[in-house]
Design a protein around this motif. Sequence first.
Motif, short mmCIF file in Angstrom:
data_model
loop_
_atom_site.label_atom_id
_atom_site.label_comp_id
_atom_site.label_asym_id
_atom_site.label_seq_id
_atom_site.Cartn_x
_atom_site.Cartn_y
_atom_site.Cartn_z
N LEU A 223 0.80 -1.23 0.00
CA LEU A 223 0.00 0.00 0.00
C LEU A 223 0.82 1.27 0.00
CD1 LEU A 223 -3.13 -0.50 2.29
CD2 LEU A 223 -2.88 -0.84 -0.16
N GLY A 224 2.10 1.16 0.41
CA GLY A 224 2.92 2.36 0.49
C GLY A 224 2.79 3.09 1.81
N LEU A 225 2.17 2.45 2.80
CA LEU A 225 2.05 3.05 4.13
C LEU A 225 3.29 2.71 4.97
CD1 LEU A 225 -1.63 2.31 5.22
CD2 LEU A 225 -0.60 4.58 4.97
N PRO A 226 3.76 3.65 5.80
CA PRO A 226 4.87 3.32 6.70
C PRO A 226 4.46 2.24 7.70
CG PRO A 226 4.46 5.70 6.63
CD PRO A 226 3.33 5.05 5.93
N PRO A 227 5.37 1.37 8.09
CA PRO A 227 5.04 0.31 9.05
C PRO A 227 4.47 0.85 10.36
CG PRO A 227 7.13 -0.18 8.01
CD PRO A 227 6.75 1.20 7.57
N ASN A 228 4.89 2.05 10.80
CA ASN A 228 4.39 2.57 12.07
C ASN A 228 2.96 3.11 11.97
OD1 ASN A 228 4.84 4.95 10.68
ND2 ASN A 228 6.13 5.88 12.25
N CYS A 229 2.38 3.03 10.76
CA CYS A 229 0.97 3.40 10.58
C CYS A 229 0.10 2.15 10.40
CB CYS A 229 0.81 4.31 9.37
SG CYS A 229 1.50 5.96 9.61
N ILE A 230 0.69 0.97 10.61
CA ILE A 230 -0.04 -0.30 10.46
C ILE A 230 -0.12 -0.97 11.83
CG2 ILE A 230 -0.10 -2.53 9.31
CD1 ILE A 230 1.59 -1.27 7.06
N PHE A 231 -1.35 -1.23 12.28
CA PHE A 231 -1.57 -1.76 13.62
C PHE A 231 -2.10 -3.19 13.57
CE2 PHE A 231 -1.45 2.75 14.05
CZ PHE A 231 -0.93 2.99 15.31
N LEU A 232 -1.65 -3.97 14.51
CA LEU A 232 -2.08 -5.36 14.64
C LEU A 232 -3.21 -5.42 15.66
CD1 LEU A 232 1.46 -6.97 14.83
CD2 LEU A 232 -0.08 -7.04 12.87
N VAL A 233 -4.35 -6.02 15.29
CA VAL A 233 -5.48 -6.11 16.22
C VAL A 233 -6.13 -7.49 16.15
CG1 VAL A 233 -5.98 -3.63 16.02
CG2 VAL A 233 -7.23 -5.27 14.59
N LYS A 234 -6.80 -7.81 17.22
CA LYS A 234 -7.70 -8.97 17.23
C LYS A 234 -9.09 -8.44 17.56
CE LYS A 234 -9.20 -13.07 19.67
NZ LYS A 234 -10.23 -13.19 18.64
N ASN A 235 -10.04 -8.70 16.70
CA ASN A 235 -11.42 -8.28 16.95
C ASN A 235 -12.10 -9.25 17.92
OD1 ASN A 235 -11.31 -6.08 15.19
ND2 ASN A 235 -11.94 -7.30 13.43
N TYR A 236 -13.12 -8.74 18.60
CA TYR A 236 -13.96 -9.60 19.43
C TYR A 236 -14.95 -10.33 18.52
CZ TYR A 236 -12.20 -7.62 23.78
OH TYR A 236 -11.40 -7.26 24.84
N GLU A 237 -14.67 -11.59 18.26
CA GLU A 237 -15.52 -12.37 17.36
C GLU A 237 -16.02 -13.66 18.01
OE1 GLU A 237 -13.92 -11.26 12.95
OE2 GLU A 237 -12.55 -12.44 14.18
N SER A 238 -15.20 -14.28 18.84
CA SER A 238 -15.61 -15.53 19.50
C SER A 238 -15.70 -15.38 21.01
CB SER A 238 -14.63 -16.65 19.15
OG SER A 238 -13.32 -16.32 19.58
N GLU A 239 -15.26 -14.25 21.55
CA GLU A 239 -15.24 -14.04 23.00
C GLU A 239 -16.62 -13.61 23.52
OE1 GLU A 239 -11.37 -13.89 21.25
OE2 GLU A 239 -13.15 -12.68 20.84
N ASN A 240 -16.87 -13.92 24.77
CA ASN A 240 -18.11 -13.50 25.43
C ASN A 240 -17.89 -12.35 26.39
OD1 ASN A 240 -19.81 -15.51 24.24
ND2 ASN A 240 -18.90 -17.04 25.62
N SER A 241 -16.63 -12.01 26.65
CA SER A 241 -16.31 -10.89 27.52
C SER A 241 -15.02 -10.24 27.06
CB SER A 241 -16.18 -11.35 28.98
OG SER A 241 -15.16 -12.33 29.10
N THR A 242 -14.81 -9.00 27.45
CA THR A 242 -13.61 -8.27 27.03
C THR A 242 -12.43 -8.64 27.93
OG1 THR A 242 -14.16 -6.37 28.44
CG2 THR A 242 -14.99 -6.34 26.18
N ASN A 243 -11.22 -8.40 27.42
CA ASN A 243 -10.03 -8.59 28.25
C ASN A 243 -8.99 -7.55 27.89
OD1 ASN A 243 -7.75 -9.77 26.54
ND2 ASN A 243 -9.43 -11.13 25.99
N ASP A 244 -8.09 -7.29 28.82
CA ASP A 244 -7.14 -6.17 28.68
C ASP A 244 -6.18 -6.34 27.53
OD1 ASP A 244 -8.29 -4.89 30.81
OD2 ASP A 244 -6.75 -5.47 32.27
#
Length: 268
Positions: A223-244
């Motif tokens: 995409l031409g984006l700097p690596p520090n503008c790309i974030f790694l995330v996990k969405n809440y898809e199978s969980e029943n509660s949030t965690n830190d």
Amino acid sequence: MFFSLIKSNNQENLHFVRSYQPQNKEVKHLRILLHGPAGAGKSSFFNSVESVLRGRVTGRALTDANSGSTFTTKYTAYTIHKDQESFYSFIFNDIMGFEPKNGSGVHVEDIKLALMGHVRENYKFRPEGQLTDADQGYNESPALDDRVHVLVSVLPAGLVSIANDEVVKKMREVRLAASEMGIPQLAILTKVDEACPKVKKDMKKVYKSKYLKEQVNKFSSLLGLPPNCIFLVKNYESENSTNDDINALILSALRQMITFGEDFLNNL
């Protein structure tokens, strides 16, 4: 160490998000547009942000884990309740996903119109035809509040190496259009747990994973984006509660989206 630092900032990031108000008086809400291929996790990311802020797993943006094509069909704006009487000062716009075949998925030109504020909320995208100024869903005179203030590209981490060339071409075309408009851009790589077995066992290893680091660098090249503008995330898809641990990744990305958007508004 890096993840521990992100996690330790959870309360600080929550305070920042909760207290944020655009300084530009022409704008009531900062508008964040999520775009990417069908099934990338755009709607799930909004649900995950809302889950973090409300302290429980939510699912207001409908998703379909079994669909091989885009599930979102309308230009949908999501606000999040701060309390019974007020909302957070940012909006997420969800949009139909890209698909490799012609005649399916959202048109690049439609997203460009959305960036400029010409697409009305709840407009139903037509894969067989682009939005025109004669359509009811066309906003002829968009205000600054209607325009997009931050563009976020979304792709599953495990699909970076095998991303469809046509989809990547469309995503890059949108990014370049946003650049010409001065709109800041970020990206999130979703489903990090599915991409890396070590991370699936322990989310704290997300920024220690050599594989995920490689995917960030590859996506940066695509995409031409700097690596520090790309974030790694996990969405809440199978969980029943949030965690830190999951919250930390989402809040870190969200804070940067707001910061970039606020800078854009202040520069106008």
